[in-house]
Design a protein around this motif. Structure first.
Motif, PDB file in Angstrom:
ATOM      1  N   MET A 269      75.265  35.818  96.466  1.00  0.00           N
ATOM      2  CA  MET A 269      75.296  36.064  95.033  1.00  0.00           C
ATOM      3  C   MET A 269      74.650  34.913  94.267  1.00  0.00           C
ATOM      4  O   MET A 269      74.430  33.841  94.794  1.00  0.00           O
ATOM      5  CB  MET A 269      76.731  36.249  94.562  1.00  0.00           C
ATOM      6  N   LEU A 270      74.413  35.156  92.991  1.00  0.00           N
ATOM      7  CA  LEU A 270      73.725  34.171  92.180  1.00  0.00           C
ATOM      8  C   LEU A 270      74.587  32.950  91.893  1.00  0.00           C
ATOM      9  O   LEU A 270      75.800  33.050  91.738  1.00  0.00           O
ATOM     10  CB  LEU A 270      73.334  34.797  90.835  1.00  0.00           C
ATOM     11  N   GLU A 271      73.937  31.814  91.816  1.00  0.00           N
ATOM     12  CA  GLU A 271      74.622  30.621  91.355  1.00  0.00           C
ATOM     13  C   GLU A 271      74.861  30.742  89.853  1.00  0.00           C
ATOM     14  O   GLU A 271      74.115  31.415  89.143  1.00  0.00           O
ATOM     15  CB  GLU A 271      73.777  29.384  91.652  1.00  0.00           C
ATOM     16  N   HIS A 272      75.907  30.090  89.350  1.00  0.00           N
ATOM     17  CA  HIS A 272      76.252  30.201  87.934  1.00  0.00           C
ATOM     18  C   HIS A 272      75.105  29.757  87.036  1.00  0.00           C
ATOM     19  O   HIS A 272      74.870  30.339  85.977  1.00  0.00           O
ATOM     20  CB  HIS A 272      77.508  29.376  87.640  1.00  0.00           C
ATOM     21  N   LYS A 273      74.376  28.713  87.431  1.00  0.00           N
ATOM     22  CA  LYS A 273      73.279  28.212  86.599  1.00  0.00           C
ATOM     23  C   LYS A 273      72.206  29.266  86.397  1.00  0.00           C
ATOM     24  O   LYS A 273      71.681  29.431  85.298  1.00  0.00           O
ATOM     25  CB  LYS A 273      72.681  26.952  87.234  1.00  0.00           C
ATOM     26  N   LEU A 274      71.878  29.987  87.456  1.00  0.00           N
ATOM     27  CA  LEU A 274      70.850  31.021  87.363  1.00  0.00           C
ATOM     28  C   LEU A 274      71.317  32.163  86.482  1.00  0.00           C
ATOM     29  O   LEU A 274      70.564  32.681  85.663  1.00  0.00           O
ATOM     30  CB  LEU A 274      70.496  31.535  88.762  1.00  0.00           C
TER      31      LEU A 274
ATOM     32  N   GLU B  65      70.486  37.933  94.447  1.00  0.00           N
ATOM     33  CA  GLU B  65      69.256  37.201  94.134  1.00  0.00           C
ATOM     34  C   GLU B  65      68.046  38.125  94.240  1.00  0.00           C
ATOM     35  O   GLU B  65      67.089  37.998  93.470  1.00  0.00           O
ATOM     36  CB  GLU B  65      69.111  36.003  95.072  1.00  0.00           C
ATOM     37  N   PHE B  66      68.098  39.051  95.196  1.00  0.00           N
ATOM     38  CA  PHE B  66      66.987  39.986  95.388  1.00  0.00           C
ATOM     39  C   PHE B  66      66.727  40.790  94.116  1.00  0.00           C
ATOM     40  O   PHE B  66      65.580  40.908  93.659  1.00  0.00           O
ATOM     41  CB  PHE B  66      67.306  40.930  96.550  1.00  0.00           C
ATOM     42  N   TYR B  67      67.783  41.323  93.521  1.00  0.00           N
ATOM     43  CA  TYR B  67      67.614  42.146  92.322  1.00  0.00           C
ATOM     44  C   TYR B  67      67.316  41.285  91.100  1.00  0.00           C
ATOM     45  O   TYR B  67      66.536  41.678  90.228  1.00  0.00           O
ATOM     46  CB  TYR B  67      68.867  42.993  92.086  1.00  0.00           C
ATOM     47  N   MET B  68      67.905  40.103  91.057  1.00  0.00           N
ATOM     48  CA  MET B  68      67.688  39.243  89.898  1.00  0.00           C
ATOM     49  C   MET B  68      66.238  38.789  89.785  1.00  0.00           C
ATOM     50  O   MET B  68      65.739  38.541  88.681  1.00  0.00           O
ATOM     51  CB  MET B  68      68.628  38.032  89.947  1.00  0.00           C
ATOM     52  N   LYS B  69      65.536  38.713  90.895  1.00  0.00           N
ATOM     53  CA  LYS B  69      64.108  38.378  90.833  1.00  0.00           C
ATOM     54  C   LYS B  69      63.357  39.432  90.038  1.00  0.00           C
ATOM     55  O   LYS B  69      62.441  39.118  89.265  1.00  0.00           O
ATOM     56  CB  LYS B  69      63.536  38.262  92.250  1.00  0.00           C
ATOM     57  N   LYS B  70      63.743  40.682  90.206  1.00  0.00           N
ATOM     58  CA  LYS B  70      63.116  41.766  89.440  1.00  0.00           C
ATOM     59  C   LYS B  70      63.501  41.677  87.963  1.00  0.00           C
ATOM     60  O   LYS B  70      62.672  41.911  87.077  1.00  0.00           O
ATOM     61  CB  LYS B  70      63.539  43.123  90.007  1.00  0.00           C
TER      62      LYS B  70
ATOM     63  N   ASP C 197      67.161  42.943  77.847  1.00  0.00           N
ATOM     64  CA  ASP C 197      67.581  44.298  77.503  1.00  0.00           C
ATOM     65  C   ASP C 197      66.609  45.367  77.996  1.00  0.00           C
ATOM     66  O   ASP C 197      66.562  46.472  77.467  1.00  0.00           O
ATOM     67  CB  ASP C 197      67.793  44.442  75.992  1.00  0.00           C
ATOM     68  N   GLY C 198      65.807  45.043  79.031  1.00  0.00           N
ATOM     69  CA  GLY C 198      64.983  46.065  79.671  1.00  0.00           C
ATOM     70  C   GLY C 198      65.832  46.896  80.617  1.00  0.00           C
ATOM     71  O   GLY C 198      67.029  46.652  80.795  1.00  0.00           O
ATOM     72  N   PRO C 199      65.242  47.912  81.265  1.00  0.00           N
ATOM     73  CA  PRO C 199      66.020  48.821  82.117  1.00  0.00           C
ATOM     74  C   PRO C 199      66.719  48.158  83.298  1.00  0.00           C
ATOM     75  O   PRO C 199      67.867  48.504  83.612  1.00  0.00           O
ATOM     76  CB  PRO C 199      64.977  49.838  82.586  1.00  0.00           C
ATOM     77  N   LEU C 200      66.061  47.196  83.956  1.00  0.00           N
ATOM     78  CA  LEU C 200      66.690  46.529  85.089  1.00  0.00           C
ATOM     79  C   LEU C 200      67.733  45.528  84.613  1.00  0.00           C
ATOM     80  O   LEU C 200      68.804  45.395  85.217  1.00  0.00           O
ATOM     81  CB  LEU C 200      65.638  45.838  85.961  1.00  0.00           C
ATOM     82  N   TYR C 201      67.426  44.825  83.530  1.00  0.00           N
ATOM     83  CA  TYR C 201      68.375  43.883  82.937  1.00  0.00           C
ATOM     84  C   TYR C 201      69.655  44.610  82.541  1.00  0.00           C
ATOM     85  O   TYR C 201      70.766  44.191  82.878  1.00  0.00           O
ATOM     86  CB  TYR C 201      67.741  43.235  81.701  1.00  0.00           C
ATOM     87  N   LYS C 202      69.498  45.718  81.839  1.00  0.00           N
ATOM     88  CA  LYS C 202      70.648  46.453  81.330  1.00  0.00           C
ATOM     89  C   LYS C 202      71.482  47.046  82.466  1.00  0.00           C
ATOM     90  O   LYS C 202      72.680  47.292  82.298  1.00  0.00           O
ATOM     91  CB  LYS C 202      70.178  47.558  80.381  1.00  0.00           C
ATOM     92  N   SER C 203      70.868  47.244  83.621  1.00  0.00           N
ATOM     93  CA  SER C 203      71.590  47.806  84.763  1.00  0.00           C
ATOM     94  C   SER C 203      72.678  46.880  85.283  1.00  0.00           C
ATOM     95  O   SER C 203      73.716  47.342  85.779  1.00  0.00           O
ATOM     96  CB  SER C 203      70.611  48.125  85.902  1.00  0.00           C
TER      97      SER C 203
END
Length: 365
Positions: A1-6, A35-40, A51-57
């Motif tokens: 999972m993502l680190e808090h800073k990221l 991390e895989f999805y957060m890169k997108k 607030d784009g489609p992937l962000y909002k997901s």
């Protein structure tokens, strides 16, 4: 999972605090992103901002927390009403010939639009202690007493968070009950394709499991995801798709057309597109039903039958219903009928339904 800073770098600090307070007080799921999805997501932020489609997901927005609609429910489909065993919260039977087996409360990532948010968060907070072995024993006993059931559907959480060896044990036990149809619903491939390793693919193939992938947007199918999908197909795993129609994520027939076309190219058979449940903290993803009908018609009129044959459905406590099942429409209250039963659905107010710009939904050039 993502680190808090990221995570802190993409989530407004004030909003994050407000959301985390709701996680504690109001049964929301905590922010959880691979991390895989957060890169997108970061690629999307760089292109169009937040607030784009992937962000909002996967990341909460102001609307996610503060936008409210009339007649919202914690659990519109009333899961507990369809749990046939007392003090057993992992077997759901709404139809005579099949049941849902909730194998786990764990997910690879947490979808902000999740329709089971309250149920999952409640289960996690109450720390229900049933092990997979105990769940499996109860399931087998129930199947043995109900011979008319011919399909077991694994859901959760996400069943693919379970080790392949344990999944094989589950599949083996189910097949020993003379169940020929096993279905598994998962979004894991979108959040972390590495979960579909050789062992997992072998087990799914060995037991002829129907795998239903939850893919909501064409940008979720990158090269890594596509590679795993092709590997599953090469191993003769039957792939299907179900996904929700979500405002801000895919609420345009052009996006749906692009997604359904891509899935067809990958031998994924779409089953249903779901209308979002009218749940608490879900208004930001909902669409007014008149616009839903418009999207359905646009998709039908602008695509060939191998695309537009996908059904638009809504899950309710009386079963899945479609627009053909509408028997009454009184302002914001739409009544559906099925099998002699009726259910009311309270529509999203038109003024709350702001259509997402297509340039935001499909931001890649």
């Amino acid at each position: 999972m993502l680190e808090h800073k990221l995570l802190d770098s993409v989530v407004d600090s004030g909003l994050k605090v407000s959301y985390e307070n709701l996680v504690q007080s109001d049964f929301l799921l905590p922010i959880k992103v691979t991390e895989f999805y957060m890169k997108k997501v970061k690629e999307e932020i760089d292109a169009i901002g937040k607030d784009g489609p992937l962000y909002k997901s996967v990341i909460p927005t102001d609307d996610r927390i503060y936008l409210k609609a009339n007649k919202e429910s914690r659990d519109y489909v009333e899961e507990k009403k369809h749990m046939p065993i007392e003090n057993c919260n992992y077997i759901i039977r709404k139809y005579n010939d099949r049941l849902v087996f909730l194998t786990t409360t764990s997910c690879v990532s947490h979808c902000q639009y999740c329709f089971r948010t309250y149920n999952l968060a409640e289960e996690v907070k109450n720390k229900y202690s049933s092990t997979i072995d105990e769940k499996l024993e109860s399931l087998c006993k129930f199947l043995n007493l109900n011979e008319q059931i011919n399909e077991v559907i694994l859901s959760g959480g996400d069943p693919l968070t379970i080790q392949a060896s344990y999944l094989e044990k589950i599949f083996k036990k189910i097949t020993q009950q003379n169940i020929k149809n096993i279905r598994l619903h998962s979004r894991a491939i979108i959040y972390d394709p590495s979960i579909l390793d050789d062992e997992m693919i072998y087990v799914l193939s060995k037991y002829n499991v129907r795998v239903v992938l939850h893919i909501n947007h064409p940008y979720e199918i990158c090269d890594s995801v596509e590679e795993k999908i092709k590997l599953m197909c090469n191993n003769k795993i039957r792939l299907y798709s179900q996904f929700p129609l979500l405002r801000g994520i895919n609420d345009n027939y052009i996006v749906l057309k692009k997604l359904l076309t891509k899935m067809d190219e990958l031998n994924i058979r779409p089953i249903s597109i779901f209308i979002p449940d009218p749940i608490v903290y879900g208004a930001s993803f909902r669409i007014n039903y008149k616009r839903i009908l418009q999207i359905i018609n646009q998709l039908n009129w602008n695509t060939p039958s191998w695309i537009n044959s996908t059904r638009f459905v809504m899950d309710t406590t009386i079963g899945k219903v479609r627009c053909e099942n509408i028997v009454k429409w009184d302002k914001n209250c739409i009544t559906f009928a099925r099998d002699g039963k009726e259910i009311d659905y309270y529509d999203l107010d038109e003024q709350l339904d702001i259509q997402t710009d297509i340039s935001k939904l499909l931001w890649k050039v």
